[in-house]
Design a protein around this motif. Structure first.
Motif, short mmCIF file in Angstrom:
data_model
loop_
_atom_site.label_atom_id
_atom_site.label_comp_id
_atom_site.label_asym_id
_atom_site.label_seq_id
_atom_site.Cartn_x
_atom_site.Cartn_y
_atom_site.Cartn_z
N MET A 1 0.82 -1.22 0.00
CA MET A 1 0.00 0.00 0.00
C MET A 1 0.85 1.26 0.00
O MET A 1 0.44 2.30 0.48
CB MET A 1 -1.01 0.02 1.14
N GLN A 2 2.04 1.15 -0.55
CA GLN A 2 2.85 2.33 -0.79
C GLN A 2 2.51 2.85 -2.17
O GLN A 2 2.16 2.08 -3.06
CB GLN A 2 4.34 1.99 -0.70
N GLY A 3 2.60 4.16 -2.33
CA GLY A 3 2.28 4.74 -3.62
C GLY A 3 2.21 6.24 -3.53
O GLY A 3 2.84 6.85 -2.66
N TRP A 4 1.42 6.85 -4.41
CA TRP A 4 1.33 8.30 -4.44
C TRP A 4 -0.04 8.74 -4.91
O TRP A 4 -0.80 7.96 -5.49
CB TRP A 4 2.42 8.90 -5.34
N THR B 1 -3.43 18.37 -0.45
CA THR B 1 -2.09 18.43 -1.02
C THR B 1 -2.08 18.34 -2.54
O THR B 1 -2.97 17.74 -3.13
CB THR B 1 -1.21 17.31 -0.42
N ALA B 2 -1.05 18.94 -3.12
CA ALA B 2 -0.85 18.84 -4.56
C ALA B 2 -0.29 17.46 -4.91
O ALA B 2 -0.63 16.89 -5.94
CB ALA B 2 0.10 19.93 -5.05
N PHE B 3 0.56 16.94 -4.02
CA PHE B 3 1.17 15.63 -4.25
C PHE B 3 1.51 15.00 -2.90
O PHE B 3 2.00 15.67 -2.01
CB PHE B 3 2.46 15.78 -5.07
N ALA B 4 1.24 13.71 -2.76
CA ALA B 4 1.62 12.99 -1.54
C ALA B 4 2.13 11.61 -1.91
O ALA B 4 1.65 10.99 -2.86
CB ALA B 4 0.43 12.86 -0.60
N ARG B 5 3.10 11.16 -1.15
CA ARG B 5 3.62 9.81 -1.29
C ARG B 5 3.31 9.07 -0.01
O ARG B 5 3.50 9.60 1.08
CB ARG B 5 5.13 9.86 -1.54
#
Length: 178
Positions: free
Chosen positions: A101-104, A121-125
């Motif tokens: 369940m890792q990803g972005w 957020t604009a982007f999250a990892r």
């Protein structure tokens, strides 16, 4: 329907006009959508229209889901909504490894239920269970459209206990910088 997923299996109906098909081997997920597309020998399946992947209480939903069988990687686009171990992630697009369940995600919101933390957020990892790194974000523990307080940050980290580190941050009261 003319859909023949890899391995020759044919999706079964679930009585709602959607096709349902188990995917993922040992930790089986159920894939449902208006249309599931795959070809014999194909490395991936595509689910279009109300696409949902479900295993237990965890689910991933989007307008479009592509599931890569060998890597167990999923690509999701349009109205992405992920429920994972109590956390809620919403985004325009996202990609995850179903094993870890890792990803972005891009242009989205994260709610970490254990610590009642909200992040836009604009982007999250996403790393592990509930550890996130985000960019260009608004962070708060308040509910509602206009939180009593929030931080905006160029970058930050958030873990399961709600411990947060922010870089390039600003404190806001009722969305006004202080």
């Amino acid at each position: 329907m003319g859909v023949t997923p890899p391995g020759g299996a044919t999706p079964g109906g679930n009585g709602t006009g959607q096709n349902v098909m188990p995917v993922g081997g040992q930790e089986q997920w159920n894939l449902a959508a208006d249309r599931i597309i795959g070809q014999h020998g194909s490395e991936y399946l595509e689910a279009v229209g109300g696409a949902t992947l479900v295993r237990g209480l965890n689910s991933l939903k989007a307008d479009f889901i592509r599931y890569y069988q060998a890597s167990r990687w999923v690509v999701m686009r349009g109205n992405v909504r992920v429920l994972w171990e109590g956390d809620v992630l919403e985004a325009e697009e996202a990609e995850f490894d179903l094993t870890t369940m890792q990803g972005w995600l891009k242009r989205g919101k994260i709610f970490v239920s254990k610590s009642n933390v909200h992040v836009e957020t604009a982007f999250a990892r996403k790393y592990g269970a509930s550890t996130y790194r985000f960019q260009d974000a608004k962070f708060t523990a308040c509910d509602g459209e206009t939180p009593a307080w929030s931080f905006t940050a160029e970058e930050g980290d958030l873990n399961t206990e709600g411990r947060t580190q922010l870089w390039g941050s600003r404190f806001n009261v009722l969305d006004q910088p202080v």
